[in-house]
Enzyme design. Structure first.
Site, mmCIF file in Angstrom:
data_model
loop_
_atom_site.group_PDB
_atom_site.id
_atom_site.type_symbol
_atom_site.label_atom_id
_atom_site.label_comp_id
_atom_site.label_asym_id
_atom_site.label_seq_id
_atom_site.Cartn_x
_atom_site.Cartn_y
_atom_site.Cartn_z
ATOM 1 C CB CYS A 13 -0.982 -0.047 1.174
ATOM 2 S SG CYS A 13 -2.342 1.108 1.003
ATOM 3 C CG HIS A 28 -3.635 -3.433 2.768
ATOM 4 N ND1 HIS A 28 -2.728 -3.160 3.774
ATOM 5 C CD2 HIS A 28 -4.121 -2.247 2.368
ATOM 6 C CE1 HIS A 28 -2.677 -1.854 3.975
ATOM 7 N NE2 HIS A 28 -3.512 -1.260 3.129
ATOM 8 C CD GLU A 49 -1.854 -6.633 4.755
ATOM 9 O OE1 GLU A 49 -1.346 -6.900 3.639
ATOM 10 O OE2 GLU A 49 -1.871 -5.484 5.241
#
Lengths: 253, 204
Positions: B80, B184, B186
């Protein structure tokens, strides 16, 4: 192509997911971590947790819930309710939330939006607004404290101000349609979407598959939020998305 | 051991949770002198570009990361805002210098009739050939949340992008030992985890 989002909302009180009907008759529907995992597996695009804990002593419980949820799901989630200070925002984000939503606290202290956006970025500041049509039908007023206090503020003006201060997204709940299961408040959503250029999440009133379709097809929202429909197993997130895909609405499947 | 660079910006715990779940040993690192001991580095980031670079400079992490990446050729993943920091400059709230590991600059997204920030799941279109792309399905969706994007990048550095109205948004970029994701990973479900798995297991 950017897809439309389906967002289950979980009201959490003292660490348990609860659901109230018209703000009375609140009952427990489950463990937030288990439900979050379940929605993640169903294909939810993100989740919203609303902390409706009545007392200050139980606030730490929410931070613990956020930590647990962050270990279980790999999609973004927003946490709102009871957040009043920059320190509250920091704690929730550090615990693993991606965005925080501000409602009454932002009305009382608009600078909280600006401060939060400055420190953590506009993208994680969601302005949650509960609105109700004025008796004369000329527009919507902002109501706070779970629908109990009419602030007299014009919702569209307030939202425009909030976006100017740094809110990156609007979570819009219509008190007129909430709990009625007759569909989202399309007029209200559209009015907000025409007023500001940030994404709008529609909330309140969804009771059938068609209601998800209506809000997207009419370009009234970028995301749709629902709670009881999903909690009580009336439909799964997967079913909603399959249905929308068939109807030509872009969704992530 | 993977070092997650903690410079006071961003949601570090989510990256840690994902790396933990994938079985990669990892820890937070904020002391520039400690960077030597990690095999790979992750630069997360949420917030504003200027604050990000200022924090990196003030903590001494800027020089340390720069040395690890340029001289020691250590693999680095920027996420990001951390991905944006890999480029040369940014025009977010002023004008700021980034690391310059990747050619290009960070510009404000503007598109008539399209909402900014760009928030939500967007389809990732693969670009070129790269072992990472072999691990992703053809129609993967990634979760974006940003108002600025990379421009004037080298075409060969672009591994994947998403289309938002008239804009072509670089999603995954890579040059030598540097990998970056605008979204992102994750927070992008199982497909996002595949990117982290690739970084932890195979990258460089």
């Amino acid at each position: 192509m950017l897809t439309k989002r389906i967002i289950p909302c979980l009201d959490v009180r003292d660490g348990k997911v609860v659901k109230g009907i018209n703000f009375v008759g609140i009952k427990e529907v489950g463990d937030p971590v288990t439900l979050a995992r379940q929605y993640y597996e169903q294909g939810a695009d993100e989740l919203v947790f609303l902390d409706i804990t009545a007392t200050h002593e139980h606030r730490d419980t929410m931070v613990h819930v956020v930590e647990q949820v962050a270990k279980e799901i790999y999609i973004p989630f927003t946490v709102g309710g009871g957040i009043r200070t920059i320190e509250d925002i920091r704690r929730i984000l550090r615990a693993g939330a991606d965005k925080i939503s501000l409602n009454s606290a932002a009305v009382r202290n608009p600078q909280l939006i600006a401060e939060g956006a400055k420190q953590f970025g506009n993208q994680c500041m969601v302005l949650a607004v509960d609105g109700r049509m004025r008796p004369d039908g000329t527009g919507w007023n902002v109501v706070i404290n779970g629908g109990r206090i009419d602030t007299g503020l014009d919702a569209l003006e307030w939202i425009e101000k909030g976006v100017g201060l740094g809110a990156g997204e609007i979570l819009l709940t219509s008190m007129d349609t909430d709990g009625c299961k007759q569909g989202y408040d399309l007029a209200f959503c559209k009015a907000v979407r025409n007023r500001v250029n940030v994404p709008v999440i529609a909330s309140g009133g969804c009771g059938a598959l068609k209601h998800f379709y209506d809000v997207f097809e009419q370009e009234a929202a970028d995301a749709a939020l629902a709670a009881s429909l999903f909690h009580y197993g009336e439909m799964t997130v997967g079913q909603v998305k399959e249905y929308l895909k068939e109807k030509g609405i872009p969704v992530r499947l | 051991m993977i070092g997650i660079i903690d410079y006071g910006m961003g949601n570090l715990h989510s990256v840690k949770n994902a790396l933990d779940a994938l079985g990669f040993a990892n820890e937070f690192v904020s002391d520039p002198k400690q960077l030597d001991k990690y095999e790979k580095l992750v630069l997360p980031g949420v917030g504003a570009f200027g604050d990000c670079m200022e924090n990196l400079h003030r903590s001494g992490l800027y020089e340390a990361v720069d040395r690890q990446v340029r001289q020691k050729k250590k693999p680095l993943l920027g996420i990001c805002l951390g991905m944006q920091a890999l480029f040369e400059t940014s025009e977010e709230k002023g004008f700021h210098q980034g690391f310059g590991f990747l050619q290009g600059d960070i510009r404000k997204m503007e598109a008539e009739g399209y909402r900014i920030p760009h928030i939500g799941w967007n389809e990732l279109v693969k670009n070129g050939n790269h072992p990472l792309l072999d691990q992703l399905p053809d129609h993967a969706y990634m979760y974006y949340v940003h108002s600025y994007y990379a421009q004037n990048y080298r075409e060969e550095d672009l591994l994947g992008y998403s289309i938002y109205g008239p804009l072509k948004i670089p999603g995954i970029v890579c040059h030598d030992n540097v990998l970056g994701c605008q979204f992102h990973p994750e927070k992008c479900g199982e497909d996002g985890l595949k990117i982290l798995r690739y970084f932890g297991k195979e990258f460089v």
